[in-house]
Design an enzyme around this catalytic site. Structure first.
Site, mmCIF file in Angstrom:
data_model
loop_
_atom_site.group_PDB
_atom_site.id
_atom_site.type_symbol
_atom_site.label_atom_id
_atom_site.label_comp_id
_atom_site.label_asym_id
_atom_site.label_seq_id
_atom_site.Cartn_x
_atom_site.Cartn_y
_atom_site.Cartn_z
ATOM 1 N N GLY A 1 0.776 -1.239 0.000
ATOM 2 C CA GLY A 1 0.000 0.000 0.000
ATOM 3 C C GLY A 1 0.805 1.287 0.000
ATOM 4 N N GLU B 1 3.981 4.464 5.821
ATOM 5 C CA GLU B 1 2.784 3.626 5.736
ATOM 6 C C GLU B 1 1.676 4.405 5.036
ATOM 7 O OE1 GLU B 1 1.515 0.915 5.494
ATOM 8 O OE2 GLU B 1 0.819 0.029 7.362
ATOM 9 N N ASP B 2 0.843 3.694 4.303
ATOM 10 C CA ASP B 2 -0.266 4.356 3.619
ATOM 11 C C ASP B 2 -1.321 4.829 4.616
ATOM 12 O OD1 ASP B 2 -0.934 1.755 4.317
ATOM 13 O OD2 ASP B 2 -1.677 1.180 2.344
ATOM 14 N N ASP C 1 -4.850 2.124 10.782
ATOM 15 C CA ASP C 1 -6.238 1.801 11.102
ATOM 16 C C ASP C 1 -6.292 1.376 12.574
ATOM 17 O OD1 ASP C 1 -8.881 0.989 10.910
ATOM 18 O OD2 ASP C 1 -8.509 -0.695 9.596
ATOM 19 N N LYS D 1 -6.715 6.813 10.404
ATOM 20 C CA LYS D 1 -8.114 6.560 10.801
ATOM 21 C C LYS D 1 -8.123 6.511 12.322
ATOM 22 C CE LYS D 1 -9.991 3.388 7.373
ATOM 23 N NZ LYS D 1 -10.335 1.960 7.170
ATOM 24 N N PHE E 1 -14.062 2.396 4.479
ATOM 25 C CA PHE E 1 -13.116 1.609 3.688
ATOM 26 C C PHE E 1 -12.662 2.421 2.482
ATOM 27 C CE2 PHE E 1 -11.450 -1.441 0.725
ATOM 28 C CZ PHE E 1 -10.610 -2.167 1.554
ATOM 29 N N ARG F 1 -5.337 0.434 -6.746
ATOM 30 C CA ARG F 1 -4.148 1.068 -6.156
ATOM 31 C C ARG F 1 -3.649 2.228 -7.017
ATOM 32 N NH1 ARG F 1 -2.242 -2.316 -1.977
ATOM 33 N NH2 ARG F 1 -2.413 -4.554 -2.362
HETATM 34 P P1 5GP Z 1 -3.968 -1.721 10.876
HETATM 35 O O1 5GP Z 1 -3.019 -2.804 11.228
HETATM 36 O O2 5GP Z 1 -3.557 -0.356 11.369
HETATM 37 O O3 5GP Z 1 -5.372 -2.064 11.288
HETATM 38 O O4 5GP Z 1 -4.064 -1.685 9.315
HETATM 39 C C1 5GP Z 1 -3.071 -1.182 8.510
HETATM 40 C C2 5GP Z 1 -3.161 -1.766 7.129
HETATM 41 O O5 5GP Z 1 -4.486 -2.185 6.813
HETATM 42 C C3 5GP Z 1 -2.815 -0.725 6.090
HETATM 43 O O6 5GP Z 1 -1.467 -0.777 5.781
HETATM 44 C C4 5GP Z 1 -3.676 -1.112 4.923
HETATM 45 O O7 5GP Z 1 -2.974 -2.066 4.146
HETATM 46 C C5 5GP Z 1 -4.860 -1.779 5.538
HETATM 47 N N1 5GP Z 1 -6.005 -0.861 5.642
HETATM 48 C C6 5GP Z 1 -6.474 -0.198 6.733
HETATM 49 N N2 5GP Z 1 -7.531 0.551 6.446
HETATM 50 C C7 5GP Z 1 -7.747 0.393 5.110
HETATM 51 C C8 5GP Z 1 -8.696 0.948 4.196
HETATM 52 O O8 5GP Z 1 -9.573 1.763 4.514
HETATM 53 N N3 5GP Z 1 -8.582 0.546 2.902
HETATM 54 C C9 5GP Z 1 -7.636 -0.342 2.472
HETATM 55 N N4 5GP Z 1 -7.613 -0.657 1.193
HETATM 56 N N5 5GP Z 1 -6.717 -0.875 3.309
HETATM 57 C C10 5GP Z 1 -6.779 -0.500 4.608
#
Ligand code: 5GP
Length: 179
Positions: A46, A101-102, A105, A133, A156, A169
């Protein structure tokens, strides 16, 4: 040619908003690391789009590397278990590491990666995330994100590196989609 989002969506960030923010982050990082030679580490897949644009806004001698961690697969929900699928090729011992990081979450992915990199004794370790987020953060996860592009709603999102089932992407903007 314009990449198409062929399903109902809500525009969250336009291409020009992202461009402007990436330039701002790039100059902030350039100032903060003016006397350093950082290694910019992207979390695949990402962060690829963001990292590619960001490094061209950073006016420093730098190197890049990537790590891959297990991701959502084709699901729209975060998985609880994080695994390193591909590790870096470069040693980070004594280096100034900037993790890119993109989106953050729940924070589980970054918390895991930070822990994994910290034990390799970098000189410094900072985090740059384009999207945060914040309201989705899992209780108990303490993450200091040093550089944040935008706070985004708990929806999402796709585009600018973010996928749904590996697609979208390449969109130059960020949009929210629903199932
Ligand atoms: P976390 O571990 O913080 O829950 O999630 C991080 C990863 O989950 C990000 O690097 C991304 O790949 C994915 N992710 C989290 N939220 C989203 C979203 O809204 N859309 C997409 N496509 N990927 C997400």
């Amino acid at each position: 040619m314009m990449a198409v989002l062929d399903r109902p969506h809500e525009l969250i960030l336009s291409e020009s908003q992202i461009e402007e923010k990436v330039r701002e982050l790039g100059s902030e990082i350039t100032n903060d690391y003016f006397d350093k030679t950082p290694i910019i580490v992207g979390i695949l897949k990402g962060s690829v789009t963001f990292l590619a644009d960001l490094i061209r806004s950073i006016d420093l001698r730098l190197s890049i590397d990537f790590i891959a961690v297990s991701s959502y697969g084709s699901e729209m929900k975060s998985s609880e278990v994080v695994k390193i699928l591909h590790d870096m090729g470069t040693s980070i011992q004594g280096r100034d590491v900037l993790l890119v990081e993109d989106i953050v979450d729940t924070g589980l992915t970054l918390a895991y990666v930070v822990e994994n990199l910290s034990i390799k004794h970098p000189k410094s370790l900072k985090i740059c995330a384009l999207l945060d987020k914040k309201e989705a953060r899992k209780p108990g996860i303490e993450l200091k994100i040093d550089y944040v592009g935008f706070e985004v709603p708990n929806k999402f999102l796709v585009g600018y590196g973010l996928d749904y089932d590996e697609y979208y992407r390449n969109l130059p903007f960020v949009a929210a989609i629903s199932e």
